[in-house]
Write a protein that holds these residues in place. Structure first.
Motif, short mmCIF file in Angstrom:
data_model
loop_
_atom_site.label_atom_id
_atom_site.label_comp_id
_atom_site.label_asym_id
_atom_site.label_seq_id
_atom_site.Cartn_x
_atom_site.Cartn_y
_atom_site.Cartn_z
N ALA A 41 41.32 35.28 -11.38
CA ALA A 41 40.33 35.37 -11.70
C ALA A 41 39.50 33.88 -11.86
O ALA A 41 38.57 33.07 -11.86
CB ALA A 41 40.26 35.81 -13.27
N LEU A 42 40.54 33.43 -11.80
CA LEU A 42 40.52 31.17 -12.16
C LEU A 42 40.16 30.77 -10.76
O LEU A 42 39.51 29.92 -10.88
CB LEU A 42 41.69 30.46 -12.93
N GLN A 43 40.89 31.41 -10.25
CA GLN A 43 40.01 31.04 -7.74
C GLN A 43 38.47 31.12 -8.29
O GLN A 43 38.04 30.49 -7.43
CB GLN A 43 41.36 31.64 -7.83
N VAL A 44 38.56 32.36 -8.05
CA VAL A 44 37.00 33.05 -7.99
C VAL A 44 36.27 31.86 -9.06
O VAL A 44 35.18 31.69 -8.48
CB VAL A 44 36.61 34.69 -8.20
N LEU A 45 36.69 31.87 -9.68
CA LEU A 45 35.60 30.76 -11.05
C LEU A 45 35.24 29.57 -10.44
O LEU A 45 34.23 29.51 -10.87
CB LEU A 45 35.22 31.73 -12.24
N THR A 46 36.55 29.09 -10.28
CA THR A 46 36.55 27.47 -10.12
C THR A 46 35.13 27.28 -8.52
O THR A 46 34.78 26.48 -8.42
CB THR A 46 37.61 26.94 -9.76
N ALA A 47 35.72 28.27 -7.71
CA ALA A 47 35.31 28.02 -5.91
C ALA A 47 33.65 28.61 -6.33
O ALA A 47 32.79 28.20 -5.95
CB ALA A 47 36.00 29.35 -5.43
N ARG A 48 33.38 29.62 -7.92
CA ARG A 48 32.07 29.07 -7.92
C ARG A 48 30.78 28.91 -8.39
O ARG A 48 29.80 28.91 -8.58
CB ARG A 48 31.92 31.27 -8.20
N CYS A 49 31.46 28.15 -9.78
CA CYS A 49 30.88 27.41 -10.15
C CYS A 49 31.08 25.78 -10.60
O CYS A 49 30.28 25.49 -11.15
CB CYS A 49 31.04 28.31 -11.71
N GLN A 50 32.98 25.40 -10.45
CA GLN A 50 33.09 24.12 -10.16
C GLN A 50 31.91 23.27 -9.75
O GLN A 50 31.65 23.23 -8.79
CB GLN A 50 34.54 24.05 -10.27
#
Length: 155
Positions: free
Chosen positions: A98-107
């Motif tokens: 979850a953190l990896q997906v959110l970071t890739a999409r939003c960071q």
């Protein structure tokens, strides 16, 4: 490390075998590398139920910095996404990515959208468990990103 540093503004740790266990390489110089993430003083949190879309956004000139993300269900649950069945099993289940997906999409972006679905995050729970996506983030300038690295050496 958690005992000494978790939820503190700063910390110091004595690096020796009494703290970290038996010396595996006697007579050799050792060092400790620590990866850590500081919780922002001001942050936003969002929760969406499974199959809903989450939208994160920041004001003009600001960028998203993701602190944490969870897709699944916790025993405490959330009032926004009650289980479909009253007698649903109380288990902790959450996606490891979850953190990896959110970071890739939003960071580093001004805004982003993510679908809270098993297609995006995998299905970490028993069949029929109603999941949700929970994110904590802050808005800041690019040079204020949350990932920090500290390296300490002992001789």
């Amino acid at each position: 490390m958690l005992d000494e540093c978790q939820d503190r503004r700063s910390c110091q740790v004595l690096v020796n075998s009494r703290v970290f266990g038996t010396d595996q390489c006697p007579g050799s110089s050792k060092y400790l590398i620590v990866w850590y993430k500081c919780r922002p003083n001001e942050y936003k949190s969002k929760v969406v139920c499974e199959e809903e879309q989450m939208r994160l956004n920041c004001k003009e000139g600001m960028q998203i910095s993701v602190y944490s993300a969870m897709f699944g269900r916790t025993q405490r649950g959330t009032l926004e996404c009650p289980p479909h069945f009253r007698r649903a099993p109380s288990v902790d289940c959450h996606s490891a990515k979850a953190l990896q997906v959110l970071t890739a999409r939003c960071q580093g972006k001004k805004s982003c959208r993510v679908q809270a679905s098993s297609k995006e995050f995998g299905d970490p729970c028993y069949a029929g468990t109603r999941k949700y996506l929970s994110v904590i983030y802050t808005c800041g300038e690019l040079h204020n990103m949350l990932n920090n690295r500290a390296s300490c050496a002992c001789h």
